[in-house]
Design a protein around this motif. Structure first.
Motif, PDB file in Angstrom:
ATOM      1  N   THR A 129       0.606  -1.158   0.010  1.00 10.04           N
ATOM      2  CA  THR A 129       0.039   0.169   0.074  1.00 10.04           C
ATOM      3  C   THR A 129       0.974   1.216   0.216  1.00 10.04           C
ATOM      4  O   THR A 129       1.746   1.114   0.800  1.00 10.04           O
ATOM      5  CB  THR A 129      -0.936   0.070   1.374  1.00 10.04           C
ATOM      6  OG1 THR A 129      -1.894  -0.970   1.151  1.00 10.04           O
ATOM      7  CG2 THR A 129      -1.640   1.327   1.317  1.00 10.04           C
ATOM      8  N   ALA A 130       0.713   2.197  -0.959  1.00 11.37           N
ATOM      9  CA  ALA A 130       1.473   3.218  -1.121  1.00 11.37           C
ATOM     10  C   ALA A 130       0.964   4.624   0.044  1.00 11.37           C
ATOM     11  O   ALA A 130      -0.226   4.589  -0.411  1.00 11.37           O
ATOM     12  CB  ALA A 130       1.520   3.937  -2.590  1.00 11.37           C
ATOM     13  N   ILE A 131       1.638   4.785   0.813  1.00 12.83           N
ATOM     14  CA  ILE A 131       1.365   6.023   1.746  1.00 12.83           C
ATOM     15  C   ILE A 131       1.926   7.148   1.323  1.00 12.83           C
ATOM     16  O   ILE A 131       3.071   7.294   1.350  1.00 12.83           O
ATOM     17  CB  ILE A 131       1.401   5.788   3.100  1.00 12.83           C
ATOM     18  CG1 ILE A 131       1.125   4.283   3.719  1.00 12.83           C
ATOM     19  CG2 ILE A 131       1.188   6.677   4.092  1.00 12.83           C
ATOM     20  CD1 ILE A 131      -0.415   4.088   3.610  1.00 12.83           C
ATOM     21  N   SER A 132       1.104   8.181   0.862  1.00  8.16           N
ATOM     22  CA  SER A 132       1.677   9.501   0.182  1.00  8.16           C
ATOM     23  C   SER A 132       1.532  10.553   1.300  1.00  8.16           C
ATOM     24  O   SER A 132       0.830  11.033   2.159  1.00  8.16           O
ATOM     25  CB  SER A 132       0.863   9.925  -0.862  1.00  8.16           C
ATOM     26  OG  SER A 132       0.558   8.975  -2.077  1.00  8.16           O
ATOM     27  N   ILE A 133       2.928  11.209   1.367  1.00  6.95           N
ATOM     28  CA  ILE A 133       2.976  12.224   2.261  1.00  6.95           C
ATOM     29  C   ILE A 133       3.113  13.660   1.421  1.00  6.95           C
ATOM     30  O   ILE A 133       4.257  13.696   0.611  1.00  6.95           O
ATOM     31  CB  ILE A 133       4.479  12.040   3.044  1.00  6.95           C
ATOM     32  CG1 ILE A 133       4.180  10.925   4.000  1.00  6.95           C
ATOM     33  CG2 ILE A 133       4.770  13.300   4.057  1.00  6.95           C
ATOM     34  CD1 ILE A 133       5.236  10.476   4.956  1.00  6.95           C
ATOM     35  N   PRO A 134       2.278  14.474   1.305  1.00  2.00           N
ATOM     36  CA  PRO A 134       2.445  15.712   0.731  1.00  2.00           C
ATOM     37  C   PRO A 134       3.336  16.763   1.196  1.00  2.00           C
ATOM     38  O   PRO A 134       3.503  17.045   2.461  1.00  2.00           O
ATOM     39  CB  PRO A 134       1.018  16.425   0.800  1.00  2.00           C
ATOM     40  CG  PRO A 134       0.689  15.838   2.206  1.00  2.00           C
ATOM     41  CD  PRO A 134       0.948  14.694   2.238  1.00  2.00           C
ATOM     42  N   LEU A 135       4.178  16.968   0.351  1.00  2.00           N
ATOM     43  CA  LEU A 135       5.183  18.323   0.537  1.00  2.00           C
ATOM     44  C   LEU A 135       4.918  19.468   0.373  1.00  2.00           C
ATOM     45  O   LEU A 135       4.110  19.760  -0.837  1.00  2.00           O
ATOM     46  CB  LEU A 135       6.587  17.803  -0.136  1.00  2.00           C
ATOM     47  CG  LEU A 135       7.150  16.410   0.225  1.00  2.00           C
ATOM     48  CD1 LEU A 135       8.701  16.329  -0.692  1.00  2.00           C
ATOM     49  CD2 LEU A 135       7.524  16.241   1.463  1.00  2.00           C
TER      50      LEU A 135
END
Length: 283
Positions: A129-135
């Motif tokens: 599962t890809a966990i996206s962290i927004p910059l």
């Protein structure tokens, strides 16, 4: 699957539209030039001077040796060319082999957004599962505290893009050391897509992931001769990692593409002998 599939990449979609409307294509990272002529001539010459049969799975000795020397010259890092370097069919195959080797079904993989489009689907194909962290602008920074909020018992891998496409962000030492701390505290790994390592401006310095303390055995550096020498169609990439990780990743590589064209490898081995002035003028 047709080109109308919902799974079509944004790059292919924009390329098809640019052809249809005869417009400028900003959807793919084509270089302005078609690669240095001396490297192209070396590839043509090599067709007649070296074997055209399967080269070693991990790449020609000449290329792996010269990649190792290149890393030492630019970053003062000693790399064992026999056990810590592997040649791939471009950086995307290097990414696929690395992600598939290090991700099991149910694992969570950290990705920083906005991200290069191939990371998430490869993670998902691996069952992760890809966990996206927004910059966030204006600094697009990563901190230990921010990253730690996303970590749990399922966290297995962090994927970096440094320098970052499409932002152009260059990760600094504080950010990379924070990532190292997270990785070591949670028994994780980090893959760093560094295909634009030599295209850096404003006197910034690229810090390869393999140079960061604590990540010597837990990091994978991915490079691209296609980007460095403006020969994107050749699809010659490489991986640098510890011998343990190279062994794991090579188990995937051998069943995906196994190897890359020998004449192109020999030409890129020649290319990595270019002087520092070549990289200083690269943009």
């Amino acid at each position: 699957m047709t080109s109308k599939s919902k799974d079509i990449t944004i790059f292919q979609k924009m390329t098809e539209l640019s052809i249809k409307y005869n417009s400028i294509n900003l959807g793919q990272g084509f270089p302005d030039e078609d690669g240095p002529s001396d490297i192209i001539n070396k590839a043509a010459e090599s067709l007649h001077k070296i074997s055209n049969q399967y080269p070693p799975m991990r790449g020609l000795e000449s290329l792996r040796k010269n990649i190792s020397t290149h890393i030492k010259n630019h970053y003062k890092l000693s790399i064992n060319w026999e056990n810590e370097v592997m040649v791939t069919n471009g950086a995307t195959e290097a990414l696929a082999s690395s992600i598939l080797a290090l991700t099991k079904p149910g694992d969570e993989v950290i990705i920083f957004e906005p991200a290069y489009d191939s990371y998430k689907p490869i993670v998902e194909k691996a069952g992760g599962t890809a966990i996206s962290i927004p910059l966030m602008p204006p600094n697009w920074e990563v901190t230990y505290e921010q990253l730690n909020k996303y970590i749990n018992s399922k966290s297995k891998l962090i994927i970096l893009n440094n320098p970052m496409n499409p932002l152009g962000k260059v990760f600094n030492s504080n950010e990379l050391e924070s990532i190292s701390k997270i990785v070591n505290e949670n028994n994780m790994y980090v893959i760093s897509d560094e295909v634009h390592e030599h295209i850096i401006f404003d006197d910034r310095k690229h810090l390869p992931i393999i140079s960061i303390k604590g990540l010597e055995k837990r990091s994978v550096k991915i490079g691209s001769a296609g980007k460095t020498f403006s020969l994107t169609g050749w699809k010659i990439g490489f991986i640098i990692a510890s011998d343990e990780l190279i062994n794991l990743i090579s188990n995937m590589h051998q069943y995906i593409t196994f190897t890359a064209p020998p004449n192109l490898q020999e030409a890129i081995a020649y290319a990595y002998e270019k002087p520092d002035s070549y990289y200083k003028n690269l943009f």
